[in-house]
Design a protein around this motif. Structure first.
Motif, mmCIF file in Angstrom:
data_model
loop_
_atom_site.group_PDB
_atom_site.id
_atom_site.type_symbol
_atom_site.label_atom_id
_atom_site.label_comp_id
_atom_site.label_asym_id
_atom_site.label_seq_id
_atom_site.Cartn_x
_atom_site.Cartn_y
_atom_site.Cartn_z
ATOM 1 N N GLU A 229 0.776 -1.337 0.095
ATOM 2 C CA GLU A 229 -0.070 0.236 0.158
ATOM 3 C C GLU A 229 0.783 1.294 0.132
ATOM 4 O O GLU A 229 0.106 2.365 0.099
ATOM 5 N N ASP A 230 2.165 1.255 0.042
ATOM 6 C CA ASP A 230 2.932 2.262 0.322
ATOM 7 C C ASP A 230 4.204 2.237 -0.435
ATOM 8 O O ASP A 230 4.418 1.558 -1.267
ATOM 9 N N HIS A 231 4.941 3.573 -0.272
ATOM 10 C CA HIS A 231 6.093 3.360 -1.123
ATOM 11 C C HIS A 231 7.285 3.742 -0.013
ATOM 12 O O HIS A 231 8.508 4.011 -0.603
ATOM 13 N N THR A 232 7.330 3.468 1.213
ATOM 14 C CA THR A 232 8.126 3.679 2.289
ATOM 15 C C THR A 232 9.224 2.208 2.052
ATOM 16 O O THR A 232 9.306 1.468 1.633
ATOM 17 N N LYS A 233 10.558 2.910 2.133
ATOM 18 C CA LYS A 233 11.492 2.051 2.202
ATOM 19 C C LYS A 233 12.132 1.190 3.377
ATOM 20 O O LYS A 233 11.530 2.038 4.498
ATOM 21 N N ILE A 234 12.335 0.046 3.510
ATOM 22 C CA ILE A 234 12.439 -0.681 4.557
ATOM 23 C C ILE A 234 13.965 -1.337 4.675
ATOM 24 O O ILE A 234 14.351 -2.128 3.868
ATOM 25 N N SER A 235 14.636 -1.309 6.012
ATOM 26 C CA SER A 235 15.578 -2.194 6.369
ATOM 27 C C SER A 235 15.544 -3.077 7.091
ATOM 28 O O SER A 235 14.774 -2.641 8.373
ATOM 29 N N ILE A 236 15.913 -4.384 7.158
ATOM 30 C CA ILE A 236 15.510 -5.340 8.171
ATOM 31 C C ILE A 236 16.683 -5.733 8.757
ATOM 32 O O ILE A 236 17.811 -6.227 7.777
ATOM 33 N N LEU A 237 16.844 -5.926 10.097
ATOM 34 C CA LEU A 237 17.973 -6.784 10.654
ATOM 35 C C LEU A 237 17.413 -7.702 11.363
ATOM 36 O O LEU A 237 16.516 -7.801 12.445
ATOM 37 N N SER A 238 17.625 -9.082 11.134
ATOM 38 C CA SER A 238 17.327 -10.534 11.764
ATOM 39 C C SER A 238 18.384 -10.857 12.533
ATOM 40 O O SER A 238 19.283 -11.394 12.047
ATOM 41 N N VAL A 239 18.135 -10.870 13.709
ATOM 42 C CA VAL A 239 18.983 -11.469 14.739
ATOM 43 C C VAL A 239 18.670 -12.881 15.297
ATOM 44 O O VAL A 239 17.418 -13.108 15.902
ATOM 45 N N ASN A 240 19.321 -13.826 15.245
ATOM 46 C CA ASN A 240 19.035 -15.359 15.702
ATOM 47 C C ASN A 240 20.542 -15.613 16.269
ATOM 48 O O ASN A 240 21.550 -15.195 16.025
ATOM 49 N N CYS A 241 19.926 -17.022 16.930
ATOM 50 C CA CYS A 241 21.444 -17.491 17.812
ATOM 51 C C CYS A 241 22.012 -18.417 16.653
ATOM 52 O O CYS A 241 23.285 -18.052 16.636
ATOM 53 N N PHE A 242 21.448 -19.085 15.712
ATOM 54 C CA PHE A 242 22.174 -19.872 14.787
ATOM 55 C C PHE A 242 21.391 -19.736 13.580
ATOM 56 O O PHE A 242 20.304 -19.479 13.434
ATOM 57 N N GLU A 243 22.026 -20.211 12.425
ATOM 58 C CA GLU A 243 21.391 -20.065 11.295
ATOM 59 C C GLU A 243 20.036 -20.775 10.842
ATOM 60 O O GLU A 243 19.181 -20.317 10.348
ATOM 61 N N HIS A 244 19.997 -22.005 11.699
ATOM 62 C CA HIS A 244 18.663 -22.877 11.576
ATOM 63 C C HIS A 244 17.588 -22.119 12.206
ATOM 64 O O HIS A 244 16.403 -22.540 12.100
ATOM 65 N N ASP A 245 17.988 -21.137 13.165
ATOM 66 C CA ASP A 245 16.980 -20.511 13.857
ATOM 67 C C ASP A 245 16.102 -19.421 13.050
ATOM 68 O O ASP A 245 15.081 -19.114 13.482
ATOM 69 N N ILE A 246 16.730 -19.055 11.969
ATOM 70 C CA ILE A 246 16.063 -17.885 11.090
ATOM 71 C C ILE A 246 15.003 -18.403 10.562
ATOM 72 O O ILE A 246 14.898 -19.413 9.751
ATOM 73 N N LEU A 247 13.744 -17.548 11.028
ATOM 74 C CA LEU A 247 12.574 -18.068 10.406
ATOM 75 C C LEU A 247 11.852 -16.985 9.490
ATOM 76 O O LEU A 247 12.237 -16.059 9.195
ATOM 77 N N LEU A 248 11.357 -17.494 8.557
ATOM 78 C CA LEU A 248 10.699 -16.914 7.502
ATOM 79 C C LEU A 248 11.726 -16.271 6.492
ATOM 80 O O LEU A 248 11.668 -15.252 5.911
ATOM 81 N N LYS A 249 12.750 -16.786 6.482
ATOM 82 C CA LYS A 249 13.971 -16.255 5.721
ATOM 83 C C LYS A 249 13.617 -16.404 4.138
ATOM 84 O O LYS A 249 14.001 -15.420 3.672
ATOM 85 N N ALA A 250 13.392 -17.571 3.696
ATOM 86 C CA ALA A 250 12.845 -17.606 2.134
ATOM 87 C C ALA A 250 11.770 -16.510 1.861
ATOM 88 O O ALA A 250 11.838 -15.885 0.720
ATOM 89 N N GLU A 251 10.820 -16.433 2.790
ATOM 90 C CA GLU A 251 9.702 -15.586 2.473
ATOM 91 C C GLU A 251 10.359 -13.918 2.486
ATOM 92 O O GLU A 251 9.882 -13.176 1.569
#
Length: 274
Positions: A229-251
């Motif tokens: 709905e918008d034109h806002t720019k988004i920066s995401i920082l995803s912090v996790n313990c280990f790589e297998h803990d990263i959720l929704l990475k593919a999405e």
């Protein structure tokens, strides 16, 4: 230029406002799990934001008890009701995505452009015994933010992590153990106020989203609203313990691929490398 973001791993909750940047941070230390952490950083806020009034049908307040909708009266979001599990898919060693259906209204919340959050109730078991020698039971509740867009009609998706059992807990494991056709009791929580308003559209030119573990869930919903709905720019920082803990990475990666000019993402790991 990069957004100036500082996150500490110690358990804390703080609000800091350096040079016009508003940080609303809740960071939990990476121990056995890194859970439900989310933080928003907003830059370039616009003015002239109008407030939104929630409107519910005339029969919305007819009953405050858990019930099933009857006739043509829509069941208000804040009323406890049974939600049906349509699908339950394991997406990591300890996390599932549930597709959930509901009846009595068109959208899960009050506004199809406002982020939603539900409180799930579960009759859990206490670790103490009463005089009769039977385990006491207690109604437990835990909040979850859908990862689907709030304009989705009739269904929504939940990202749920089954944390190891601890006294007063167990809702996540309960939800992850449900099968298609099962149901659970929940209600929609009041709209989350972010910098004086629940709205996310037309407010900022640049938004920073910082999440740990399942804390990606409420931010993923906000991300979808902003992108559609918008034109806002988004920066995401995803912090996790280990790589297998990263959720929704593919999405998330797929959205970055579709909108490279609007989204950037950085993944960081805090667990010990073996």
């Amino acid at each position: 230029s990069m957004l100036p973001v500082i996150a500490r791993t110690a358990l804390r909750k703080a609000t800091v406002q350096p040079r016009g940047l508003a940080f609303d941070m809740h960071v939990q230390q990476c121990g056995a799990v890194l859970s439900a952490v989310w933080m928003t950083v907003v830059v370039g806020a616009s003015t002239g934001l109008s407030s939104t009034a929630s409107a519910v049908g005339s029969c919305a307040a007819a009953s405050s008890s858990s019930s099933v909708a009857t006739g043509e009266c829509p069941l208000p979001p804040e009323m406890k009701q049974r939600y049906s599990v349509l699908n339950n898919t394991r997406v990591s060693p300890d996390s599932n995505i549930l597709t959930v259906g509901f009846e009595g209204r068109e959208y899960l919340g009050w506004d199809p452009l406002i982020p939603t959050c539900i409180s799930v109730s579960y009759e859990g078991k206490e670790d103490v015994e009463d005089d009769g020698g039977e385990d006491d039971k207690k109604i437990l509740a835990k909040s979850y933010s859908p990862i689907s867009h709030p304009s989705k009609k009739g269904t929504f998706d939940l990202l749920v992590k089954a944390y190891p059992y601890q006294p007063g807990g167990g809702v996540g494991a309960y939800l992850c153990g449900l099968k298609a056709g099962d149901s659970f009791e929940a209600k929609v929580k009041s709209q989350r106020i972010m910098h004086s308003s629940p709205e996310v559209l037309g407010r900022w030119s640049h938004v920073g989203l910082v999440a740990g573990g399942t804390g990606i869930a409420p931010l993923f919903q906000i991300l979808q609203i902003l992108l559609r709905e918008d034109h806002t720019k988004i920066s995401i920082l995803s912090v996790n313990c280990f790589e297998h803990d990263i959720l929704l990475k593919a999405e998330v990666d797929e959205l970055v691929k579709q909108h490279p000019e609007r989204i950037s993402v950085t993944y960081t790991l805090t667990g010990e490398q073996k």
